[in-house]
Design an enzyme around this catalytic site. Structure first.
Site, PDB file in Angstrom:
ATOM      1  N   HIS A  31      -0.795   1.335 -13.299  1.00  0.00           N
ATOM      2  CA  HIS A  31       0.042   0.321 -13.835  1.00  0.00           C
ATOM      3  C   HIS A  31       1.558   0.831 -13.914  1.00  0.00           C
ATOM      4  CE1 HIS A  31       0.688  -3.550 -16.049  1.00  0.00           C
ATOM      5  NE2 HIS A  31       1.383  -2.797 -16.999  1.00  0.00           N
ATOM      6  N   GLY A  43       0.880  -1.219  -0.039  1.00  0.00           N
ATOM      7  CA  GLY A  43       0.023   0.070   0.037  1.00  0.00           C
ATOM      8  C   GLY A  43       0.779   1.253   0.053  1.00  0.00           C
ATOM      9  N   ASN A 101      -7.271   2.519 -11.964  1.00  0.00           N
ATOM     10  CA  ASN A 101      -5.898   1.607 -11.709  1.00  0.00           C
ATOM     11  C   ASN A 101      -4.797   2.225 -12.106  1.00  0.00           C
ATOM     12  OD1 ASN A 101      -4.713  -0.910 -10.888  1.00  0.00           O
ATOM     13  ND2 ASN A 101      -4.496  -1.356 -13.327  1.00  0.00           N
ATOM     14  N   LYS A 116      -7.109  -8.758  -7.653  1.00  0.00           N
ATOM     15  CA  LYS A 116      -8.087  -9.274  -8.204  1.00  0.00           C
ATOM     16  C   LYS A 116      -8.813  -8.437  -9.107  1.00  0.00           C
ATOM     17  CE  LYS A 116      -9.978 -12.770  -6.519  1.00  0.00           C
ATOM     18  NZ  LYS A 116     -10.098 -14.179  -6.883  1.00  0.00           N
ATOM     19  N   ASN A 161       1.188   3.207  -2.325  1.00  0.00           N
ATOM     20  CA  ASN A 161       0.348   3.956  -3.378  1.00  0.00           C
ATOM     21  C   ASN A 161      -0.700   4.668  -2.348  1.00  0.00           C
ATOM     22  OD1 ASN A 161       1.108   4.606  -6.264  1.00  0.00           O
ATOM     23  ND2 ASN A 161       1.525   2.271  -6.040  1.00  0.00           N
ATOM     24  N   GLU A 166       4.675   6.598  -9.649  1.00  0.00           N
ATOM     25  CA  GLU A 166       3.359   6.217  -9.399  1.00  0.00           C
ATOM     26  C   GLU A 166       2.764   7.165  -8.310  1.00  0.00           C
ATOM     27  OE1 GLU A 166       2.400   2.181  -8.924  1.00  0.00           O
ATOM     28  OE2 GLU A 166       4.328   1.653  -9.884  1.00  0.00           O
ATOM     29  N   ASP A 174      -6.374  -4.105 -18.039  1.00  0.00           N
ATOM     30  CA  ASP A 174      -5.294  -3.279 -18.386  1.00  0.00           C
ATOM     31  C   ASP A 174      -5.702  -2.602 -19.783  1.00  0.00           C
ATOM     32  OD1 ASP A 174      -3.677  -3.677 -16.254  1.00  0.00           O
ATOM     33  OD2 ASP A 174      -2.245  -4.891 -17.263  1.00  0.00           O
TER      34      ASP A 174
HETATM   35  C1  GRF Z   1       2.284  -0.843  -7.850  1.00  0.00           C
HETATM   36  O1  GRF Z   1       3.642  -1.018  -8.762  1.00  0.00           O
HETATM   37  C2  GRF Z   1       1.204  -0.676  -8.747  1.00  0.00           C
HETATM   38  O2  GRF Z   1       1.604  -0.109  -9.889  1.00  0.00           O
HETATM   39  C3  GRF Z   1       0.700  -1.980  -9.105  1.00  0.00           C
HETATM   40  O3  GRF Z   1       0.945  -2.674  -7.738  1.00  0.00           O
HETATM   41  C4  GRF Z   1       1.921  -2.116  -6.939  1.00  0.00           C
HETATM   42  C5  GRF Z   1       1.410  -1.880  -5.828  1.00  0.00           C
HETATM   43  O4  GRF Z   1       2.311  -1.126  -4.891  1.00  0.00           O
HETATM   44  N1  GRF Z   1      -0.728  -2.025  -9.561  1.00  0.00           N
HETATM   45  P1  GRF Z   1       1.960  -0.619  -3.510  1.00  0.00           P
HETATM   46  O5  GRF Z   1       1.149  -1.741  -2.540  1.00  0.00           O
HETATM   47  O6  GRF Z   1       1.007   0.743  -3.745  1.00  0.00           O
HETATM   48  O7  GRF Z   1       3.292  -0.490  -2.785  1.00  0.00           O
END
Ligand code: GRF
Length: 208
Positions: free
Chosen positions: A111, A14, A109, A93, A16, A181, A152
Site C-alpha cells: 500500500h 505492473g 499486499n 479486486k 512492482n 515500493e 488494508d
Molecule cells: C502501487 O502504488 C501499489 O502500492 C498499489 O498499486 C500501485 C501499483 O502500481 N497497490 P504498479 O502496477 O505496480 O506499477
C-alpha cells in the site's frame, strides 16, 4: 534456502511486478514467480510476465457465472502451480474470504502510504497521495501487510518512510513512493523466504 513459489496478481502497469522479476533474476529474492494473474486482459503486467517466460493468465469474475466459480478456478490454478504465497501488486479486486482463508497469512499486499493511515475503501492510486498532501503530514511511505478479510487491515510486515515535500503534487509524491515500493516489496517477501516472519495475535514478528 527455500525458494518461494509466488503468484503475483496485478490489474495494471505492473512496475512492482517488474521489480520482483528483476529481484528474482538478480538473486536478491529467493523465489520463483510461477504465474502472473490479472483480472484485466490489457494489463501491461501480463506482457511483462510473458517477456520473462512467466505464465500469464487473464482471470476475471466476468468469465464466470458466480463468484464461487471464480474462486474455484483461482484455487485450482494456485494449487496446480504449487503456490506458497500470493502477492498482490496493484490488484484492484478484493479477494473473497474463501481465498483469504485458504491462504491464511500467505497473501501480501503493498500500500502506498503508512497504514493504518490513508487506507481503507476508496484509498487507492492517486486518491492516497491526494489525501496525504491535503492532510499536511510531512512523512508518508510504504506498507507491506498481510491480507486479511478487512480492507488494508492485516498484520504489517514492513514499512518505509518517504518525505512529503512542500511543493509535492500527488504525481511527484506517487513517483517517489513507487520507487520505495520497488525496493521494499522484494525485501519483505525475502523475509518469508528466510522463514523469519511469525504472525501472532494479528501482528507480524520478524526474527532478526
Ligand atoms: C502501487 O502504488 C501499489 O502500492 C498499489 O498499486 C500501485 C501499483 O502500481 N497497490 P504498479 O502496477 O505496480 O506499477
Amino acid at each position: 534456502m527455500k525458494k518461494l513459489n509466488l503468484a503475483v496478481l496485478c490489474s495494471g502497469g505492473g512496475t512492482n511486478l517488474q521489480a520482483l522479476i528483476d529481484a528474482v533474476e538478480n538473486v536478491e529474492l529467493s523465489a520463483e514467480i510461477k504465474i502472473v494473474i490479472s483480472n484485466n486482459s490489457n494489463a501491461f503486467a501480463l506482457e511483462r510476465a510473458r517477456k520473462h517466460n512467466i505464465s500469464a493468465l487473464h482471470l476475471s469474475h466476468k468469465q464466470f457465472a458466480t463468484p464461487e466459480e471464480f474462486d474455484q478456478r483461482l484455487l485450482e490454478v494456485l494449487k496446480q502451480n504449487q503456490i506458497d504465497m500470493i502477492v498482490l501488486a496493484g490488484y484492484m479486486k478484493m479477494l473473497s474470504s474463501t481465498i483469504i482463508r485458504a491462504y491464511k497469512n500467505r497473501i501480501l499486499n503493498i500500500h502506498p502510504a503508512l497504514l493504518p493511515h490513508f487506507g481503507g475503501p476508496g484509498m487507492y492510486g492517486m486518491h492516497v497521495h491526494e489525501a496525504v498532501i491535503k492532510s499536511g503530514v510531512k512523512i508518508t511511505g510504504v506498507t507491506v501487510h498481510i491480507v486479511d478479510e478487512v480492507y488494508d487491515h492485516g498484520a504489517i510486515v514492513m514499512q518505509k518512510p518517504v518525505e512529503v515535500k512542500d511543493d509535492d503534487t500527488p504525481e511527484t509524491l506517487a513517483e517517489r513512493v513507487l520507487k520505495v515500493e520497488h525496493d521494499t516489496y522484494k525485501k519483505a517477501i525475502q523475509l518469508f523466504a528466510e522463514e523469519r516472519v511469525e504472525i501472532r495475535d494479528s501482528r507480524a514478528y520478524i526474527q532478526p
